[in-house]
Each structure stands twice: as structure tokens, then as C-alpha cells.
Design an enzyme around this catalytic site. Structure first.
Site, PDB file in Angstrom:
ATOM      1  N   GLU A 101      -3.316  -8.773   3.005  1.00 31.90           N
ATOM      2  CA  GLU A 101      -3.043  -9.922   4.417  1.00 31.90           C
ATOM      3  C   GLU A 101      -4.404  -9.144   5.346  1.00 31.90           C
ATOM      4  O   GLU A 101      -3.776  -9.925   6.626  1.00 31.90           O
ATOM      5  CB  GLU A 101      -2.068  -9.072   4.807  1.00 31.90           C
ATOM      6  N   CYS A 138       0.722  -1.327   0.284  1.00 31.60           N
ATOM      7  CA  CYS A 138       0.144   0.091  -0.401  1.00 31.60           C
ATOM      8  C   CYS A 138       0.575   0.876   0.047  1.00 31.60           C
ATOM      9  O   CYS A 138       1.562   1.033  -0.831  1.00 31.60           O
ATOM     10  CB  CYS A 138      -1.102  -0.083   0.916  1.00 31.60           C
ATOM     11  N   HIS A 147      -4.846  -4.649   0.044  1.00 28.55           N
ATOM     12  CA  HIS A 147      -4.364  -5.209   1.693  1.00 28.55           C
ATOM     13  C   HIS A 147      -4.611  -6.439   1.487  1.00 28.55           C
ATOM     14  O   HIS A 147      -6.035  -7.217   1.933  1.00 28.55           O
ATOM     15  CB  HIS A 147      -4.590  -5.082   2.882  1.00 28.55           C
TER      16      HIS A 147
END
Length: 762
Positions: free
Chosen positions: A237, A142, A235
Site C-alpha cells: 500500500e 507487516c 507494504h
């Protein structure tokens, strides 16, 4: 296989309950396996949540991972306890000597700020530069990806009309890449950001490849050509409730956020979101660890330091950008030497040239003649003066072209130059005429070598205020030089968007060469001149000083700051930022290796204890005595403000409890010593102020000073042997230089004495 984490990390309990195999430090000590060392730079405010998310993904592979957590020292975490940070996180100073197989740089909620406004930006830049020599593969997330693209490639981020928040459909732009091996044709990834990077900016960099993207969210993943830098804008994750928590946080803060797109069932925030990205999250990290880290990292982790420098360590290059100065192109014979140098190495595919320089001491450079022509006064008399000077230039060019470029129509070119000059005035006239020496030099060399002439007016962009537009320039150079080789480019100038020629400051061909080297991602940037490299001392003071084989960029900047005639910072910055070494070479002695200027010189053997001696005359010292002044920050600041208001630059200072001694340039003090003394006495209520002129400063620079106490001993021994007294002694904060003050009458004598002590010549 498990992931090894610090004992007692909160993530251990969470992941154990999820059946993720986590191994503590204690248990890992019993394993006889070389684990992959991964460093996580966690820039997120929610440290524990982020470290848990990434630990979960790193632990879901058949590889043993040893994870270390890193924080910035210049920014203190405000959302995580100090106890947690001290227990589990290290600072850069604690890891800078280590090597890592992989590194992850997370996002951060600072995207609405310019990069340079972020309080830890300088530290992050140092870390990102360090990764090039200490980390095998770095994974940016990001804002971390945007920061990496900006630092490594000059790609700017851009503000979106509104925050991008939601889970978006993605597709593969490059289906043969190993990072997305096993992915479906379409997959989903969460995004949460206010800024983006443009596809066209990335595509303008030949060393970057876009791997996948989203029609709604834009570019998602980019990798470098050598697989060592991965940039992911989303993202993957994120936990299932991360976007929900962010949305509810913003609602509570009264920000009136949009509901995250494609996240809640029917976009209803009262319903529980459905996770549809977990499998791709696991797969991308598994592929990164397997194909980009495990299968390509050296078993000896210390060998990582040599990966970025491998071509330079071997003094080999597959792609070289070479710049030739004016003395190297002064006449036809010099052109022949340059042609032979270019032809001797097929890696020299991009050549930048200066205008022909002096042929002898009493000669005049072509650029000087052209500038004089531009400054000729208006009217008939001025026109005659300009024509006379241009005729001199035309004859010099004819003398060279008749031998090296007989097909070049010199007369026609000068007719065009005169016609164009007649249509211009002021700065536009000055810059246009001043640039024609490089233009003509490149035209001749291109014909002589069979290369392709390319005009920088279409590749180096200046804005309407005459300032270099680095982003546009890099994109233009990368685009226009892509797939073109054996190119000859004039140095010194570029153009505004409307075609108006703009020149750099004098010596600007060095800047052009560095910009070209950076844009084509050269292995090395050669700068050919009339000296055999960086000299240990000024040849006007020391006869035939030694050439320094290797020097790093910090040493170069320190020498320049202390008066050495070395490459200007503007000519170094483009290649320093991208880690490209500079090789200073001599056209007269091309068989010599010259001087290599590198980011990290630790990998080079050197028989020299120092890298250079520089200095200058024309300084004065201001000695201020007052009880306790050294402990008064207010007095010191008031003193600096006073000197600054008078345009007096401070070259050095020494502070004791009851005194301050400052070294400044003497010129601004002339005829005002008594007045300045009174002002200082009034501002800091000094007991005594003494201003003494006739001071010279000398800097002894060397990257190994901190480890070699003998360096300082030798310096003072050399001065003592010549009965030279020091007026002051100072050390740089990074321990790479010693600065001395001596009387101007002892200046040259002191430099010669120090040189003899370190030159291996007794």
C-alpha cells in the site's frame, strides 16, 4: 463502484484528484445497495497517510465499500490531531457489537518490543479474538501480520541482523490461489521492518499456507485454511515516496540507515524512486475484496457471528480431540465404555488419556502409587518399598490388559520401567515414574481401539528449567500429528530435548488434551469425566445440582477465582486462545450433551439466569475508618503494599469516602491480628481498624447479569427468606458476578438458598 467514507475525511480531496471514486456518507444514503462493510484498525503513527493509501486501494474495485476507522483506546495517537481522531475514528467499545465483511489491521512501529510489552497488546488481542466471530475476513499488514500469527498460531517474530528496507522481487509459492490471481510470475513489494517470521514455523502449522515469498525478504503472504485470516508482511500500500520519507527521517535522526534496496535508481538517494509495485498492490486488494470478502460473505451480515461457531451451534464436529480422565479408565469395564464412545463418532480422531483412577472410594489412584514409589527412601528398605508399590501397579495393569490388550507384554514393560527407574534420582525419577500410568493407559487403549499410540515425549517439549515451551510444542504436535488419525496419546507429561521426562502439575492430562486440540485445530475439545458437565453448585452442598448447558470462558475463570473446582486456567488457555469450545461430558452418561464452554455464549438459548454459584470459607475482613481515606490513592496503595509484603492476598474490597473494607484469606492473619492492626493503623493513620474472622465468600456468576436486574433481586430475596445477613456485597468490573460475604455458619445454608432461587426447582 465507489468507496463510502466519513464526510470531510482528508483522503476525499486527495483521491478525488486521482480520479478514485469516493462517496461520502451523505450521498451513500441515496443508494439502495448492500455495501461491503470494512473496518480499518490503523496502528500507524501517520494516520492520515495510511488511511489515504488504503482507501485508494479499496476504492479501486467494482464493489461499493463502506469504510469505518478504528483506533485503540489504550494508546493515544501522538502524530495526529485529537480533532481528527475524534471526528473520524471509533474505539472498540463503539464497534464491538457490529459485524464486518472485512477488516484490515495495519502495521505499527513497535516491532523491537515483545508483543506483551506493547501498551495496547491486551486490547489488540481482544480485537483479534473478536474478529473470529464478527469479521468475515481479516487482512493483517507487516507488524499486524506478525501480531496475528503470534496471537492466532503462536508463531514468534525474530530480530533481523539489520533493518529490511527496500523494494524486493517476489514469486508465487502457490500459483492456484485466488488472492494472487492475475499476478505475474515475478512482482515487487516494498518492505520496511526489523523483524521477520520463519518459514519453517509457518509450515509447521497445517492450517496455514504460504502463498508467496521473496528470496531476499522472506515470506510475504500467508493465509488460513478457511480464508478468513490473511497475513502480509510487506507494504504494497506504500506511496512512491514512503520509503524515501522514512529514510530521510532516519538520516535526520542520526540513525545512519542503509539506503533502501532496489528503490532509488542505482541506489542513489538523490534520484527520484521509480514505482514498480502499484499494479500488484491494486490487484491484491481487489482480489481480497472480490474472492475473500464479496463472494463468500453472507448477505445477512449478522450471520457472520455464526461462521466460527457453525459446527458447535449444530453440535456437530468433523474433528474432535477427546480427553478421558482417570475415573473413565479405572478398570476394564470403564475401558469398554471409553472404546464405545470413541467408536460412536468417527470425528474423535485424537484421544488423550489419564492414568487409571480410583475404582471405589477407598481405592488408590495408580498415579498416587507411582509417586509413592518414586518417593521411597534410598537403601534396601526403600528399594523393597518401591518394588512393592510397583508390583501393585503392575497387577492393576495386568487386570485391565488381560481383557482389553492381551497382546501387550506387561511383564516386559515393567522390567523396562524398573531398570529405567534405577538409573534416575530426584525430580527425574519422580516425573518418570509418575508418568507411567498415562503411558500404560494409552498403550492399552490404543491396542483396544485399533488406534496408533504416540508418545508425548517426542511432541510436548519442556525447556531445561522444566517449563513448557509452547512454541516448540505446537510445532512438534502440528508436525507429528499431521496426516495421522485415530491416535491415542498419554496425558500429563512431555520431555526435555534430551529426552528427560517432565510432568505437568496434577490434572496435567487436561493440559495435554487442550494442547493437542489446539495443534490439530479441532472443532471441539471433549473432556470426559465422572460428572455430566459443569454443575451449578457444589454437589457436596447441594444435592444433584443442575448441569449448566453453556458457559463462556470469562464465567469459567470467575468461578475458578471464587473457589469452584473447575478446569485449571493452564488447561483452558490453549483452546481459549484459538477459540475452540470445550465440551465437558460424562463417561457414565454419554447420551447427555454436558456443558459447552465457549468464547461467546450469546448464540445459545438458555433457561438459566446464572451459570454457577461458588465460594469458600476461611476469610477475614479488615475494616479501616478514617475521614477521607476513600479519596486518598496514597493511603490505598500503602495499605496494598503492606498486605503484599506479608503475603496476604486480597479477595475483594469496598471503598467509601471515609472507610475501606477488605476481604482477605484468614490463614496469614492467625496469631498476628493485633500486630497487623497496629501496622495498618500506623501506615494509613487510621482512626479505627477492625479485623473480623469467620467470613465466607459466595460468588453468583452469570453473563447476563448486566441486562437482568432481577438476578440481584433474587439473590438478596433468597438470603432474606432464610434470615441470612450479608457482611459485604461486591460486583465484578465486567458485571458477570456478584460476590457476597456471609458468616461461615451460614455458608452452606446461603448457597442452598441461592441455588433454589435459580434452579427452576421450588
Amino acid at each position: 463502484m465507489p468507496i463510502k467514507v466519513p464526510n470531510n475525511l482528508p483522503a476525499i480531496d486527495i483521491l478525488t484528484r486521482e480520479n478514485v471514486f469516493v462517496m461520502t456518507d451523505t450521498r451513500a444514503m441515496t443508494q439502495d445497495i448492500r455495501p461491503l462493510k470494512i473496518l480499518l484498525l490503523n496502528l500507524m503513527p501517520t494516520k492520515i497517510a495510511t488511511e489515504t493509501q488504503l482507501t485508494r486501494l479499496l476504492g479501486n474495485t467494482p464493489l461499493q465499500i463502506e469504510l469505518e476507522l478504528l483506533q485503540t483506546a489504550t494508546h493515544k495517537a501522538s502524530h495526529t490531531s485529537e480533532e481528527h481522531m475524534i471526528s473520524f475514528y471509533k474505539t472498540f467499545d463503539q464497534v464491538r457489537e457490529n459485524n464486518y465483511d472485512g477488516m484490515i489491521i495495519t502495521g505499527a512501529p513497535v516491532e523491537l518490543m515483545d508483543f506483551e510489552e506493547v501498551d495496547y497488546w491486551d486490547e489488540l488481542c481482544e480485537i483479534m479474538e473478536w474478529t473470529k466471530s464478527h469479521v468475515h475476513s481479516t487482512f493483517h499488514i507487516c507488524w499486524g501480520a506478525q501480531a496475528g500469527l503470534y496471537y492466532h498460531y503462536g508463531i514468534h517474530k525474530h530480530l533481523l541482523p539489520k533493518k529490511l528496507s527496500g523494494v524486493y522481487k517476489h514469486h508465487l509459492d502457490y500459483k492456484k490461489g485466488m488472492l494472487f490471481r492475475g499476478f505475474d510470475d515475478e512482482f515487487y513489494v516494498p518492505h520496511s521492518r526489523n523483524t521477520t517470521v520463519y518459514r519453517e514455523d509457518i509450515e509447521a502449522i497445517p492450517e496455514l499456507k504460504i502463498l508467496c515469498s521473496s528470496d531476499e525478504a522472506g515470506v510475504f503472504c500467508v493465509k488460513s485454511e478457511d480464508d478468513r485470516q490473511i497475513f502480509v508482511t510487506g507494504h504494497s500500500e506504500y506511496d512512491g515516496d514512503t520509503l524515501k520519507n522514512e529514510y530521510e527521517r532516519d538520516v535526520k535522526a542520526g540513525l545512519d540507515p542503509d539506503v533502501p534496496e532496489h528503490y532509488f535508481p542505482h541506489d542513489d538517494p538523490t534520484k527520484e524512486p521509480v514505482v514498480n509495485w502499484r499494479s500488484c498492490a491494486n490487484l491484491i486488494y481487489s482480489n481480497w475484496l472480490n474472492y475473500f470478502v464479496y463472494q463468500s460473505t453472507p448477505y445477512d451480515i449478522h450471520a457472520i457471528q455464526n461462521e466460527e461457531l457453525a459446527p458447535v451451534l449444530q453440535r456437530k464436529s468433523s474433528l474432535t480431540a477427546a480427553k478421558f480422565g482417570g475415573t473413565s479408565l479405572a478398570d476394564a469395564e470403564q475401558f469398554r465404555k471409553v472404546r464405545d464412545i470413541i467408536k460412536s463418532d468417527p470425528a474423535r480422531k485424537y484421544v488423550v488419556v489419564s492414568a487409571p483412577g480410583k475404582r471405589c472410594d477407598d481405592d488408590e489412584k495408580i498415579t498416587d502409587l507411582l509417586i509413592r514409589a518414586a518417593k521411597a527412601p534410598a537403601g534396601e528398605e526403600g528399594r523393597e518399598e518401591r518394588d512393592r508399590l510397583l508390583a501393585q501397579v503392575e497387577k492393576r495393569i495386568h487386570d485391565i490388559a488381560d481383557i482389553v490388550a492381551p497382546e501387550m507384554d506387561v511383564e516386559k514393560i515393567f522390567v523396562e520401567i524398573r531398570e529405567k527407574a534405577d538409573s534416575l534420582e530426584g525430580c527425574a525419577l519422580r516425573d518418570y515414574l509418575a508418568s507411567r500410568g498415562e503411558y500404560l493407559s494409552a498403550r492399552m487403549l490404543a491396542e483396544y481401539t485399533g488406534g496408533t499410540f504416540m508418545d508425548p515425549a517426542g511432541m510436548i517439549r519442556f525447556d531445561d528449567e522444566g517449563r513448557l515451551d509452547r512454541t516448540a510444542t505446537r510445532a512438534l504436535l502440528s508436525s507429528k500429528l499431521r496426516n495421522v488419525e485415530n491416535v491415542v496419546i498419554p496425558g500429563f507429561y512431555g520431555a526435555k530435548e534430551d529426552g528427560t521426562i517432565v510432568t505437568f502439575s496434577r490434572g496435567g492430562s487436561d493440559i495435554t488434551g487442550a494442547l493437542v486440540a489446539s495443534a490439530v485445530k479441532a472443532d471441539v475439545y471433549e473432556n470426559w469425566t465422572d460428572v455430566p458437565g459443569m454443575l451449578m453448585a457444589d454437589p457436596r452442598i447441594v444435592k444433584d445440582p443442575l448441569t449448566v448447558p453453556v458457559i463462556n470462558y470469562k464465567e469459567l475463570r470467575e468461578l475458578a477465582l471464587r473457589g469452584a473446582n473447575v478446569l485449571h486456567e493452564d488447561a483452558v488457555a490453549p483452546v481459549r486462545r484459538t477459540g475452540i469450545p470445550i465440551n465437558i461430558r460424562s463417561t457414565e452418561q454419554p447420551e447427555l450433551n454436558g456443558t459447552l464452554i465457549v468464547q461467546n455464549a450469546d448464540f445459545y438459548d438458555s433457561v438459566l439466569d446464572i451459570s454457577g454459584i461458588s465460594g469458600s470459607k476461611g476469610y477475614a475482613s479488615i475494616a479501616i475508618d478514617k475521614e477521607g481515606i476513600g479519596r486518598s490513592s496514597g493511603a490505598h496503595q500503602a495499605l496494598m503494599d503492606l498486605l503484599g509484603s506479608r503475603g496476604i492476598q486480597v479477595a475483594g474490597e469496598q471503598i467509601t469516602t471515609d472507610s475501606i473494607s477488605i476481604e482477605v484469606e484468614a490463614r496469614p492473619l492467625r496469631d498476628e491480628i493485633e500486630e497487623i492492626s497496629r501496622e495498618i493503623q500506623h501506615v494509613v493513620d487510621a482512626d479505627d481498624v477492625t479485623i473480623s474472622s469467620g467470613l465466607a465468600t459466595i460468588a453468583v456468576v452469570g453473563r447476563n447479569m448486566a441486562d437482568k436486574s432481577s438476578v440481584a433481586v433474587k439473590v438478596f430475596e433468597a438470603l432474606a427468606n432464610e434470615h441470612i445477613s450479608t457482611r459485604f456485597v461486591d460486583h465484578s468490573a465486567d458485571s458477570i458476578s456478584i460476590q457476597l460475604g456471609v458468616s461461615e455458619s451460614d455458608y452452606k445454608k446461603a448457597i442452598r438458598a441461592i441455588y433454589r432461587q435459580f434452579s427452576l426447582i421450588r
